[in-house]
Design a protein around this motif. Structure first.
Motif, PDB file in Angstrom:
ATOM      1  N   LEU A   1      53.851  46.159  29.768  1.00 25.58           N
ATOM      2  CA  LEU A   1      54.557  46.845  28.691  1.00 25.58           C
ATOM      3  C   LEU A   1      54.084  48.283  28.530  1.00 25.58           C
ATOM      4  O   LEU A   1      52.922  48.601  28.766  1.00 25.58           O
ATOM      5  N   LYS A   2      55.008  49.134  28.112  1.00 27.59           N
ATOM      6  CA  LYS A   2      54.706  50.514  27.758  1.00 27.59           C
ATOM      7  C   LYS A   2      55.538  50.906  26.546  1.00 27.59           C
ATOM      8  O   LYS A   2      56.587  50.300  26.285  1.00 27.59           O
ATOM      9  N   LEU A   3      55.081  51.916  25.813  1.00 26.80           N
ATOM     10  CA  LEU A   3      55.851  52.515  24.737  1.00 26.80           C
ATOM     11  C   LEU A   3      56.175  53.946  25.135  1.00 26.80           C
ATOM     12  O   LEU A   3      55.281  54.697  25.549  1.00 26.80           O
ATOM     13  N   ASN A   4      57.449  54.326  25.029  1.00 20.48           N
ATOM     14  CA  ASN A   4      57.789  55.718  25.350  1.00 20.48           C
ATOM     15  C   ASN A   4      57.500  56.603  24.134  1.00 20.48           C
ATOM     16  O   ASN A   4      56.949  56.144  23.122  1.00 20.48           O
ATOM     17  N   ASN A   5      57.847  57.859  24.217  1.00 17.56           N
ATOM     18  CA  ASN A   5      57.524  58.814  23.151  1.00 17.56           C
ATOM     19  C   ASN A   5      58.162  58.446  21.816  1.00 17.56           C
ATOM     20  O   ASN A   5      57.647  58.806  20.754  1.00 17.56           O
ATOM     21  N   GLU A   6      59.293  57.759  21.862  1.00 17.44           N
ATOM     22  CA  GLU A   6      59.974  57.343  20.634  1.00 17.44           C
ATOM     23  C   GLU A   6      59.426  56.028  20.086  1.00 17.44           C
ATOM     24  O   GLU A   6      59.772  55.606  18.982  1.00 17.44           O
ATOM     25  N   GLY A   7      58.580  55.358  20.859  1.00 20.91           N
ATOM     26  CA  GLY A   7      58.059  54.059  20.455  1.00 20.91           C
ATOM     27  C   GLY A   7      58.885  52.894  20.945  1.00 20.91           C
ATOM     28  O   GLY A   7      58.647  51.752  20.540  1.00 20.91           O
ATOM     29  N   GLU A   8      59.857  53.153  21.817  1.00 21.23           N
ATOM     30  CA  GLU A   8      60.676  52.059  22.359  1.00 21.23           C
ATOM     31  C   GLU A   8      59.849  51.243  23.334  1.00 21.23           C
ATOM     32  O   GLU A   8      59.109  51.776  24.167  1.00 21.23           O
ATOM     33  N   LEU A   9      59.998  49.927  23.232  1.00 23.69           N
ATOM     34  CA  LEU A   9      59.265  49.024  24.111  1.00 23.69           C
ATOM     35  C   LEU A   9      59.929  48.981  25.484  1.00 23.69           C
ATOM     36  O   LEU A   9      61.132  48.715  25.603  1.00 23.69           O
TER      37      LEU A   9
ATOM     38  N   VAL B   1      59.579  47.213  29.385  1.00 22.48           N
ATOM     39  CA  VAL B   1      58.971  46.029  29.991  1.00 22.48           C
ATOM     40  C   VAL B   1      59.280  45.956  31.472  1.00 22.48           C
ATOM     41  O   VAL B   1      60.406  46.187  31.915  1.00 22.48           O
ATOM     42  N   ASN B   2      58.235  45.607  32.228  1.00 27.06           N
ATOM     43  CA  ASN B   2      58.362  45.329  33.655  1.00 27.06           C
ATOM     44  C   ASN B   2      57.812  43.935  33.909  1.00 27.06           C
ATOM     45  O   ASN B   2      56.694  43.608  33.510  1.00 27.06           O
ATOM     46  N   SER B   3      58.619  43.090  34.537  1.00 25.87           N
ATOM     47  CA  SER B   3      58.187  41.734  34.860  1.00 25.87           C
ATOM     48  C   SER B   3      59.191  41.128  35.823  1.00 25.87           C
ATOM     49  O   SER B   3      60.349  41.566  35.886  1.00 25.87           O
ATOM     50  N   GLY B   4      58.759  40.112  36.547  1.00 24.56           N
ATOM     51  CA  GLY B   4      59.675  39.406  37.425  1.00 24.56           C
ATOM     52  C   GLY B   4      60.752  38.660  36.667  1.00 24.56           C
ATOM     53  O   GLY B   4      61.751  38.235  37.251  1.00 24.56           O
ATOM     54  N   SER B   5      60.576  38.509  35.352  1.00 29.57           N
ATOM     55  CA  SER B   5      61.564  37.793  34.535  1.00 29.57           C
ATOM     56  C   SER B   5      62.657  38.702  33.995  1.00 29.57           C
ATOM     57  O   SER B   5      63.617  38.217  33.400  1.00 29.57           O
TER      58      SER B   5
ATOM     59  N   PHE C   1      62.551  47.945  31.939  1.00 29.76           N
ATOM     60  CA  PHE C   1      63.747  47.783  31.124  1.00 29.76           C
ATOM     61  C   PHE C   1      63.485  48.355  29.739  1.00 29.76           C
ATOM     62  O   PHE C   1      62.444  48.093  29.121  1.00 29.76           O
ATOM     63  N   LYS C   2      64.423  49.128  29.230  1.00 25.55           N
ATOM     64  CA  LYS C   2      64.321  49.721  27.901  1.00 25.55           C
ATOM     65  C   LYS C   2      64.918  48.731  26.897  1.00 25.55           C
ATOM     66  O   LYS C   2      66.134  48.554  26.843  1.00 25.55           O
TER      67      LYS C   2
END
Length: 254
Positions: A197-205, A207-211, A234-235
């Protein structure tokens, strides 16, 4: 055309616009493995209780539970009780022990109103999973005070097949010595194994995963994904804040 070997789910999506979400079996299986490695393998149960119609996206976690236990059985309402499955279940309350319940907070509140005197019995005999809606402190404490065997809060969406974050609610609440410092809405928790998981500058989550799915059908998905350090994220459209190790949902970006 939708590729062969994909499961198709319909979703209103965060914006309220209907979307077609293709999920491959491999993506569903990756989420299954993440959930099992995260917490499901540690739970012992024989019954899986469903209050929900099978068209609801929550069906994937029910399948995960069935697949994870060789002798598990799904307890659901029959066709005659479809108009009021919760009442049907309550009429057989004494039969349910050693079970797992997966539902949304609003349904737990309905159950609490309908069987207030027996709510403790239902909860204390089972593993409780809350998902699909924010879990507020008041409901979390009511469920936790009923002493469930385990109690988890899960976050996700159809696009991630369907869970990426989990919180051990019993352990989380135990950390607080004073009630007034417990957040009014509990966190979504920490990432499941193999979820990045990462948060962008706006705080949007992000996600990167095989799912994670590969994109909405019949749509230009350019704006739905972003590449970071050679990983595709994915945003989610949800705003989050990270406090220590836990992710808190702060609403929707739309």
């Amino acid at each position: 055309n939708i590729e062969v070997g994909k499961s198709i789910f319909m979703s209103s999506g965060s914006t309220g616009n209907p979307k077609i979400i293709p999920l491959t079996y491999s993506q569903i299986n990756e989420c299954y493995k993440n959930v099992c490695n995260g917490f499901l393998n540690n739970l012992v149960f024989k019954k899986i209780i469903s209050f929900h119609d099978t068209s609801f996206v929550i069906i994937l976690p029910f399948i995960f539970c069935l697949a994870s236990k060789n002798q598990a059985a799904l307890v659901a309402c029959d066709i005659d009780a479809i108009k009021n499955p919760i009442l049907k279940f309550i009429s057989n309350l004494d039969k349910h022990t050693n079970h797992i319940i997966i539902s949304v907070p609003s349904v737990y509140r309905i159950i609490l109103k309908l069987i207030k005197n027996n709510f403790h019995k239902l909860i204390s005999n089972g593993h409780i999973i809350s998902c699909g809606e924010p879990l507020d402190k008041k409901l979390a404490k009511i469920i936790n005070n009923a002493k469930p065997i385990t109690f988890f809060n899960l976050y996700g969406s159809t696009e991630v097949a369907p869970w990426i974050l989990y919180l051990n609610v019993k352990s989380y609440l135990k950390e607080f010595k004073m009630d007034d410092v417990i957040p009014p809405v509990l966190p979504a928790g920490i990432p499941l194994p193999n979820v990045f998981l990462k948060l962008n500058n706006e705080g949007e989550l992000l996600v990167n995963s095989g799912s994670v799915f590969s994109g909405y059908a019949f749509q230009n998905n350019t704006e739905n994904f972003i590449e970071i350090n050679h990983r595709i994220f994915f945003k989610t459209g949800d705003l989050f804040q990270k406090e220590e190790e836990n992710f808190f949902c702060r609403g929707n970006i739309f």
